[in-house]
Design a protein around this motif. Structure first.
Motif, mmCIF file in Angstrom:
data_model
loop_
_atom_site.group_PDB
_atom_site.id
_atom_site.type_symbol
_atom_site.label_atom_id
_atom_site.label_comp_id
_atom_site.label_asym_id
_atom_site.label_seq_id
_atom_site.Cartn_x
_atom_site.Cartn_y
_atom_site.Cartn_z
ATOM 1 N N LEU A 25 0.826 -1.200 0.000
ATOM 2 C CA LEU A 25 0.000 0.000 0.000
ATOM 3 C C LEU A 25 0.864 1.255 0.000
ATOM 4 O O LEU A 25 0.547 2.250 -0.669
ATOM 5 N N LEU A 26 1.977 1.218 0.742
ATOM 6 C CA LEU A 26 2.889 2.364 0.787
ATOM 7 C C LEU A 26 3.475 2.674 -0.585
ATOM 8 O O LEU A 26 3.877 3.812 -0.853
ATOM 9 N N MET A 27 3.513 1.698 -1.469
ATOM 10 C CA MET A 27 4.072 1.928 -2.799
ATOM 11 C C MET A 27 3.290 2.974 -3.583
ATOM 12 O O MET A 27 3.872 3.707 -4.394
ATOM 13 N N THR A 28 1.988 3.076 -3.364
ATOM 14 C CA THR A 28 1.211 4.054 -4.130
ATOM 15 C C THR A 28 1.536 5.491 -3.723
ATOM 16 O O THR A 28 1.762 6.339 -4.602
ATOM 17 N N PRO A 29 1.608 5.838 -2.421
ATOM 18 C CA PRO A 29 2.145 7.159 -2.084
ATOM 19 C C PRO A 29 3.576 7.356 -2.578
ATOM 20 O O PRO A 29 3.954 8.456 -2.992
ATOM 21 N N GLY A 30 4.393 6.280 -2.544
ATOM 22 C CA GLY A 30 5.743 6.380 -3.096
ATOM 23 C C GLY A 30 5.719 6.683 -4.579
ATOM 24 O O GLY A 30 6.493 7.505 -5.083
ATOM 25 N N LEU A 31 4.802 6.027 -5.298
ATOM 26 C CA LEU A 31 4.645 6.297 -6.728
ATOM 27 C C LEU A 31 4.199 7.735 -6.964
ATOM 28 O O LEU A 31 4.663 8.392 -7.898
ATOM 29 N N ALA A 32 3.319 8.231 -6.090
ATOM 30 C CA ALA A 32 2.853 9.611 -6.219
ATOM 31 C C ALA A 32 4.029 10.591 -6.130
ATOM 32 O O ALA A 32 4.115 11.549 -6.910
ATOM 33 N N LEU A 33 4.936 10.364 -5.190
ATOM 34 C CA LEU A 33 6.115 11.220 -5.064
ATOM 35 C C LEU A 33 7.053 11.047 -6.260
ATOM 36 O O LEU A 33 7.616 12.022 -6.771
ATOM 37 N N PHE A 34 7.234 9.819 -6.685
ATOM 38 C CA PHE A 34 8.092 9.518 -7.836
ATOM 39 C C PHE A 34 7.588 10.256 -9.078
ATOM 40 O O PHE A 34 8.345 10.956 -9.763
ATOM 41 N N TYR A 35 6.296 10.121 -9.356
ATOM 42 C CA TYR A 35 5.703 10.802 -10.496
ATOM 43 C C TYR A 35 5.642 12.318 -10.264
ATOM 44 O O TYR A 35 5.883 13.107 -11.177
ATOM 45 N N GLY A 36 5.284 12.725 -9.041
ATOM 46 C CA GLY A 36 5.149 14.144 -8.748
ATOM 47 C C GLY A 36 6.439 14.913 -8.961
ATOM 48 O O GLY A 36 6.431 16.055 -9.438
#
Length: 437
Positions: A25-36
């Motif tokens: 689940l933490l990967m999705t906020p991590g992805l948000a930062l990565f993409y952001g």
């Protein structure tokens, strides 16, 4: 993913899967930062929102019908599950899937569905109507992710049980579906304003690196958690995940140094992710040597693949096609080369005397899943575009989606600090107070 027959949940396996679920689940906020961090300042918040809202949308769809259709008893010749567990009906706290509670298994699988939908957003960053994205995500999850998941992991799914292709942790339902779907939406929406003309550099590379680090951390739950138990297979998948991420990173930097004359932080983050993508389907099938080669191959090939968009004229904003589709294909196919009996229990790849048979099965699975995801997503995208418009207006895209859609900016010194005065109608209440102070 493996399941063992057992009458009661094992506390050790349950504890590990609880932790793994939180990691994924933490990967999705991590992805948000990565993409952001990879987009320009004017669309940072919109990029974050596309990932975070996917958590809510996919969760509702998964609990309502997605889990039942993906993991319910097969009713369609290996194509789809039934509706026995709609609304999670019949799945109480005492229900067991293998050695873990069924509700935990369902939640673990939910986190995979969430990040897969969120991944697609990177292909169409900077130009999507947020309202259209809210419609697209649940429809896509039901029509693309759920069926493919049943094919690969569901009871009686045709890819696993009839074709015999292997996928330990999601090369087919996660990486290839997100990459092929991203390509389809790129073609539906068209390129960003200024594509191949304007510089569209990442605005915050430290954010990108932080996001990549969180993704790598969560990936241990993604891959090792897919063993569904706290044992040797989980340990092997864990180590393979670490190793492939490292060689992916090194492979990408090697190409950058040779081609461009300098290694970059963006390259390091992208290479690590490419290696992690490729090892996802194969982490439970290959040895450590195989994992090192899989990661290296992905780092090298994907570093070239991300430039294909300029030659083929599709605007894959944040390289979802070049990393996730290409990396997923590499990792899925190389199972047919590096699979070892010690890991799989029976199947051996070409390198270990297994012949071309398994490689052929992997190839069929890749082609069918990629084609299905691309075609269905293209159809969904076209329907949404005709019904409500999928692309943001030219004015919104030019001024930035953060301000025009969400009435916010990520940085006080960014969009609001330069250019023409901003109308009070696009300011949040807090920003209005600030502007009047």
């Amino acid at each position: 993913m493996t399941t063992l027959a057992a009458a009661h949940a094992d506390t050790g396996d349950t504890a590990w899967l609880l932790a793994a679920t939180a990691l994924v689940l933490l990967m999705t906020p991590g992805l948000a930062l990565f993409y952001g961090g990879m987009v320009r300042t004017k669309s940072v918040l919109n990029m974050l929102m596309m990932s975070f809202v996917s958590i809510a949308l996919v969760t509702v769809v998964w609990l309502a019908a997605g889990y039942s259709l993906a993991f319910g008893d097969d009713i369609g010749g290996g194509l789809i599950g039934g509706l026995k567990h709609v609304g999670m009906a019949g799945l109480g706290p005492d229900s067991v899937q293998g050695t873990v509670p069924t509700l935990l298994f369902a939640t673990f699988q939910l986190t995979f569905a969430i990040i897969t939908a969120a991944l697609i957003s990177g292909a169409v960053a900077d130009r999507v109507k947020f309202a259209a994205w809210l419609v697209f995500v649940p429809v896509w999850a039901l029509l693309v992710y759920v069926p493919v998941t049943h094919w690969v992991w569901g009871p009686g799914g045709w890819i696993a049980h009839r074709l015999g292709a292997l996928d330990f942790a999601g090369g087919l339902p996660v990486e290839i579906t997100s990459g092929a779907s991203g390509l389809a939406l790129c073609l539906v929406l068209g390129p960003r304003l200024g594509f191949k003309k304007d510089a569209m550099r990442p605005h915050n590379l430290p954010m990108v690196m932080l996001g990549a680090g969180l993704l790598w951390f969560g990936w241990f739950g993604f891959n090792a958690g897919s063993a569904l138990g706290a044992g040797g297979l989980a340990a092997a998948a864990f180590l393979n995940t670490l190793a492939a991420g490292c060689t992916g990173l090194l492979g990408w930097l090697f190409v950058e140094q040779k081609r461009d004359g300098h290694p970059t932080t963006l390259g390091a983050a992208s290479g690590a992710v490419a290696g992690l993508v490729a090892i996802t389907p194969s982490c439970g099938s290959v040895s450590l040597l195989g994992a090192l080669v899989v990661g290296l191959a992905a780092g090298v090939v994907c570093s070239y693949a991300v430039s294909w968009k300029f030659k083929l004229n599709y605007d894959d904003s944040l390289d979802v096609v070049g990393v996730h589709l290409v990396g997923g294909i590499i990792g899925t196919l190389l199972i047919g080369v590096f699979a070892e009996k010690a890991m799989t229990g029976s199947t051996e790849g070409l390198l270990y005397g297994g012949g071309l048979g398994q490689l052929g099965k992997q190839l069929v699975a890749v082609v069918v899943v990629a084609a299905y995801a691309f075609l269905v997503t293209y159809g969904i995208g076209k329907l949404i575009d005709k019904a409500m418009g999928f692309r943001a207006s030219e004015d919104q895209e030019h001024r930035g989606l953060d301000l025009t859609v969400h009435a916010e900016t990520a940085y006080d010194h960014g969009v609001l600090g330069h250019g023409a005065p901003v109308s009070s109608s696009v300011l949040s209440p807090a920003q209005k107070v600030k502007s009047q102070a």
